[in-house]
Design a protein around this motif. Structure first.
Motif, PDB file in Angstrom:
ATOM      1  N   GLU A 123       0.876  -1.160   0.000  1.00 40.81           N
ATOM      2  CA  GLU A 123       0.000   0.000   0.000  1.00 40.81           C
ATOM      3  C   GLU A 123       0.918   1.215   0.000  1.00 40.81           C
ATOM      4  N   CYS A 124       0.705   2.094  -0.951  1.00 40.96           N
ATOM      5  CA  CYS A 124       1.578   3.261  -1.076  1.00 40.96           C
ATOM      6  C   CYS A 124       1.479   4.128   0.177  1.00 40.96           C
ATOM      7  N   ALA A 125       2.640   4.466   0.752  1.00 38.76           N
ATOM      8  CA  ALA A 125       2.658   5.252   1.989  1.00 38.76           C
ATOM      9  C   ALA A 125       2.166   6.672   1.761  1.00 38.76           C
ATOM     10  N   ARG A 126       2.156   7.127   0.515  1.00 36.84           N
ATOM     11  CA  ARG A 126       1.729   8.494   0.239  1.00 36.84           C
ATOM     12  C   ARG A 126       0.271   8.590  -0.183  1.00 36.84           C
ATOM     13  N   CYS A 127      -0.140   7.721  -1.147  1.00 36.24           N
ATOM     14  CA  CYS A 127      -1.497   7.882  -1.683  1.00 36.24           C
ATOM     15  C   CYS A 127      -2.408   6.712  -1.315  1.00 36.24           C
ATOM     16  N   LEU A 128      -1.886   5.719  -0.601  1.00 37.87           N
ATOM     17  CA  LEU A 128      -2.654   4.572  -0.116  1.00 37.87           C
ATOM     18  C   LEU A 128      -3.173   3.655  -1.220  1.00 37.87           C
ATOM     19  N   LEU A 163       6.231   2.963  -1.974  1.00 38.39           N
ATOM     20  CA  LEU A 163       5.636   3.996  -2.812  1.00 38.39           C
ATOM     21  C   LEU A 163       5.212   3.372  -4.132  1.00 38.39           C
ATOM     22  N   CYS A 164       4.018   3.756  -4.629  1.00 43.92           N
ATOM     23  CA  CYS A 164       3.515   3.181  -5.874  1.00 43.92           C
ATOM     24  C   CYS A 164       4.410   3.596  -7.044  1.00 43.92           C
ATOM     25  N   GLY A 165       5.105   4.706  -6.876  1.00 42.86           N
ATOM     26  CA  GLY A 165       6.029   5.165  -7.905  1.00 42.86           C
ATOM     27  C   GLY A 165       6.852   6.297  -7.328  1.00 42.86           C
ATOM     28  N   GLU A 193       7.365   9.046  -8.459  1.00 38.01           N
ATOM     29  CA  GLU A 193       6.765  10.342  -8.756  1.00 38.01           C
ATOM     30  C   GLU A 193       5.485  10.576  -7.972  1.00 38.01           C
ATOM     31  N   CYS A 194       5.127   9.612  -7.130  1.00 35.93           N
ATOM     32  CA  CYS A 194       3.842   9.720  -6.439  1.00 35.93           C
ATOM     33  C   CYS A 194       3.783  10.982  -5.597  1.00 35.93           C
ATOM     34  N   GLY A 195       2.773  11.825  -5.852  1.00 34.99           N
ATOM     35  CA  GLY A 195       2.628  13.069  -5.100  1.00 34.99           C
ATOM     36  C   GLY A 195       1.840  12.874  -3.827  1.00 34.99           C
TER      37      GLY A 195
HETATM   38 ZN   LIG Z   1       1.288   6.533  -4.374  1.00 31.34          ZN
END
Ligand SMILES: [Zn+2]
Length: 165
Positions: A67-72, A122-124, A126-128
């Protein structure tokens, strides 16, 4: 089945080990709720006798659900350890556990795969993230000096307190 190596076979030369260890066999518990093992631990190894040790060389891989720590957002991540190697001493305190004539290699594969789990998934790159996007949308581009003034006052107030001491 755990990954067992017949020590007797090593005396005749290198032994190839290919296959996968199911998650049930690994008892792998992720310490990070954002990272969940999703597939078996695949291995493609060669074991060789190396003096008083067994040398394992090859690759390890495992699929993870992250699970992306930034955008979930959930995404798949593959742990891919190529050119992995491990030296297992046959003697001494750190020696590999041997039952009869077989050594259980499972703990070594498990540990190094575990160490390769992402620490901050992180999903990428570049994930904002959702929070950042919302912030940028909510704050007008030219907010200027107005919101900064109270902050500066606080800074001076803090300095004054320090002077009094
Ligand atoms: Zn993300």
């Amino acid at each position: 089945m755990p990954l067992l190596l017949q020590l007797d076979a090593l005396t005749r030369g290198a032994v190839s080990l290919n296959g996968e260890l199911p998650l049930a066999e690994l008892e792998m518990v992720s310490l990070d709720e954002l990272v969940e093992p999703a597939g078996p631990l695949k291995y493609n190894l060669v074991a060789e006798k190396n003096g008083e040790s067994i040398l394992l060389e090859g690759s390890l891989g495992m699929l993870l659900n992250c699970e992306c720590a930034r955008c979930l957002k959930t995404y798949e991540h593959r742990v891919d350890l190529r050119n992995w190697s491990c030296l297992l001493p046959l003697k001494g305190e750190e020696s590999v556990q041997i039952t009869g004539d077989t050594a259980d290699l499972t703990p070594y594969l498990r540990e190094d795969t575990f160490l390769a789990f992402p620490q901050h998934p992180l999903c990428g790159s570049e994930c904002g993230g959702i929070a950042k996007t919302a912030e940028n949308g909510g704050i007008p581009a030219q907010s200027g000096s107005a919101p900064e003034e109270p902050e500066n006052e606080n800074v001076w107030a803090e300095l004054d307190k320090l002077d009094l001491k």
